[in-house]
Design a protein around this motif. Structure first.
Motif, PDB file in Angstrom:
ATOM      1  N   ALA A  55       0.805  -1.225   0.000  1.00 35.58           N
ATOM      2  CA  ALA A  55       0.000   0.000   0.000  1.00 35.58           C
ATOM      3  C   ALA A  55       0.836   1.271   0.000  1.00 35.58           C
ATOM      4  O   ALA A  55       0.301   2.361  -0.229  1.00 35.58           O
ATOM      5  N   ILE A  56       2.131   1.173   0.228  1.00 35.36           N
ATOM      6  CA  ILE A  56       2.952   2.372   0.427  1.00 35.36           C
ATOM      7  C   ILE A  56       2.980   3.263  -0.804  1.00 35.36           C
ATOM      8  O   ILE A  56       2.671   4.464  -0.735  1.00 35.36           O
ATOM      9  N   PRO A  74       1.049   3.163  -3.734  1.00 32.15           N
ATOM     10  CA  PRO A  74      -0.262   3.693  -4.139  1.00 32.15           C
ATOM     11  C   PRO A  74      -0.757   4.801  -3.216  1.00 32.15           C
ATOM     12  O   PRO A  74      -1.341   5.783  -3.676  1.00 32.15           O
ATOM     13  N   SER A  75      -0.523   4.651  -1.918  1.00 31.85           N
ATOM     14  CA  SER A  75      -0.952   5.673  -0.966  1.00 31.85           C
ATOM     15  C   SER A  75      -0.205   6.986  -1.201  1.00 31.85           C
ATOM     16  O   SER A  75      -0.807   8.066  -1.202  1.00 31.85           O
ATOM     17  N   ALA A  76       1.115   6.886  -1.414  1.00 30.56           N
ATOM     18  CA  ALA A  76       1.902   8.092  -1.683  1.00 30.56           C
ATOM     19  C   ALA A  76       1.453   8.752  -2.984  1.00 30.56           C
ATOM     20  O   ALA A  76       1.355   9.988  -3.079  1.00 30.56           O
ATOM     21  N   LEU A 136      -1.553   8.570  -4.449  1.00 27.98           N
ATOM     22  CA  LEU A 136      -2.853   9.214  -4.260  1.00 27.98           C
ATOM     23  C   LEU A 136      -2.715  10.531  -3.500  1.00 27.98           C
ATOM     24  O   LEU A 136      -3.382  11.518  -3.817  1.00 27.98           O
ATOM     25  N   GLN A 137      -1.855  10.528  -2.500  1.00 29.71           N
ATOM     26  CA  GLN A 137      -1.668  11.753  -1.721  1.00 29.71           C
ATOM     27  C   GLN A 137      -1.087  12.869  -2.582  1.00 29.71           C
ATOM     28  O   GLN A 137      -1.428  14.041  -2.412  1.00 29.71           O
ATOM     29  N   GLN A 187      -1.622  14.394   7.162  1.00 25.22           N
ATOM     30  CA  GLN A 187      -1.670  12.960   7.460  1.00 25.22           C
ATOM     31  C   GLN A 187      -3.083  12.388   7.484  1.00 25.22           C
ATOM     32  O   GLN A 187      -3.257  11.173   7.388  1.00 25.22           O
ATOM     33  N   HIS A 244      -4.614   9.826   4.678  1.00 27.29           N
ATOM     34  CA  HIS A 244      -3.948   8.522   4.752  1.00 27.29           C
ATOM     35  C   HIS A 244      -4.359   7.787   6.019  1.00 27.29           C
ATOM     36  O   HIS A 244      -4.661   6.586   5.983  1.00 27.29           O
ATOM     37  N   VAL A 252      -7.934   6.274   5.699  1.00 22.19           N
ATOM     38  CA  VAL A 252      -8.002   5.064   4.875  1.00 22.19           C
ATOM     39  C   VAL A 252      -7.386   3.879   5.618  1.00 22.19           C
ATOM     40  O   VAL A 252      -7.950   2.777   5.640  1.00 22.19           O
ATOM     41  N   ILE A 253      -6.217   4.110   6.229  1.00 21.66           N
ATOM     42  CA  ILE A 253      -5.576   3.046   6.996  1.00 21.66           C
ATOM     43  C   ILE A 253      -6.457   2.637   8.175  1.00 21.66           C
ATOM     44  O   ILE A 253      -6.570   1.454   8.515  1.00 21.66           O
ATOM     45  N   ASN A 304       3.910  -0.580   8.147  1.00 17.55           N
ATOM     46  CA  ASN A 304       3.690   0.726   7.530  1.00 17.55           C
ATOM     47  C   ASN A 304       4.631   1.777   8.123  1.00 17.55           C
ATOM     48  O   ASN A 304       5.293   2.526   7.407  1.00 17.55           O
TER      49      ASN A 304
END
Length: 254
Positions: free
Chosen positions: A86-87, A89-91, A93-94, A167, A170, A173-174, A198
């Protein structure tokens, strides 16, 4: 519901009181009130330890080895793999979202740049936050709300207490994912495994790329194609991991 809100307020209270008292003691011992790396790390460690001790001593969070006795090793392994997947894709999207204020940037830089910061970020934060937000708050919300309403509300609380707009998306979602894992297993351990992976990855990435403003395009040498391929590759890891978790997760029988 009332108890869940009480737990949230108590958690915030511990943060505020600890954040006020520890610097006063530090100033009395060291003779300086400057915000230094040792002070920030010590304050965060003390607050986390007090939080863990209070919630466990008062039995506000249910901590039991019953689920672990089912030998849920696949769940724990897939939790770590999902966190790693997820790291990127999350970055990504952010980076697509409007830039939000980063009020805690200097504090995080101090913590992540120090080797003792890993104790705070990689060990104490996953333990204390899972005890409070899943083991105590979500557990009580599930008594009165439908599962996904309870999970969404606990994720909102989880995002809110980070007190840092940059933050919060993120964290929300987490928080949904960690809440789902707790609901399916009745244990904070899968969430702790995910949370640890994470945060450990965040600590490692910061120390490899210490510029807080670095973006994926910089890491991949300016190639947008490589960024998109990295996102796609990560999704190939993340999506099967979530599928596997859905297959393997279950509650321990009473």
């Amino acid at each position: 519901m009332k108890k869940a809100l009480m737990y949230l307020l108590l958690f915030i209270g511990i943060q505020l009181v600890g954040g006020a008292i520890v610097p006063m003691i530090w100033q009395w011992i060291s003779g300086t009130a400057d915000k230094t790396i040792p002070l920030i790390i010590t304050m965060t460690m003390v607050v986390s330890i007090i939080t863990i001790a209070v919630f466990l001593f008062c039995r506000w969070a249910e901590v039991s080895p019953r689920w672990l006795r089912t030998r849920p090793w696949m769940v724990l392994i897939w939790s770590v793999i999902a966190a790693l997947g997820a790291i990127i894709p999350s970055a990504w999207l952010q980076e697509q979202m409007p830039e939000l204020p980063n009020w805690m940037e200097s504090e995080f830089d101090m913590i992540l740049s120090n080797r003792w910061g890993y104790v705070v970020v990689g060990l104490l934060a996953p333990l204390s936050e899972e005890i409070v937000f899943r083991g105590a708050i979500l557990r009580k919300l599930l008594d009165t709300l439908s599962p996904w309403k309870a999970i969404a509300l606990s994720a909102f609380f989880f995002a809110l207490i980070h007190m840092n707009p940059a933050q919060m998306p993120h964290a929300f979602v987490i928080g949904l994912l960690l809440g789902w894992m707790y609901w399916r297993t009745g244990s904070i351990l899968p969430g702790m495994a995910y949370h640890w992976a994470n945060n450990s990855a965040a600590y490692l990435i910061y120390n490899v790329y210490p510029d807080p403003n670095i973006q994926l395009i910089d890491i991949f040498k300016g190639s947008e194609l490589h960024v998109l391929l990295a996102v796609a590759f990560s999704l190939v890891i993340l999506i099967p991991s979530l599928f596997q978790l859905n297959q393997w997760m279950h509650k321990a029988e009473a």
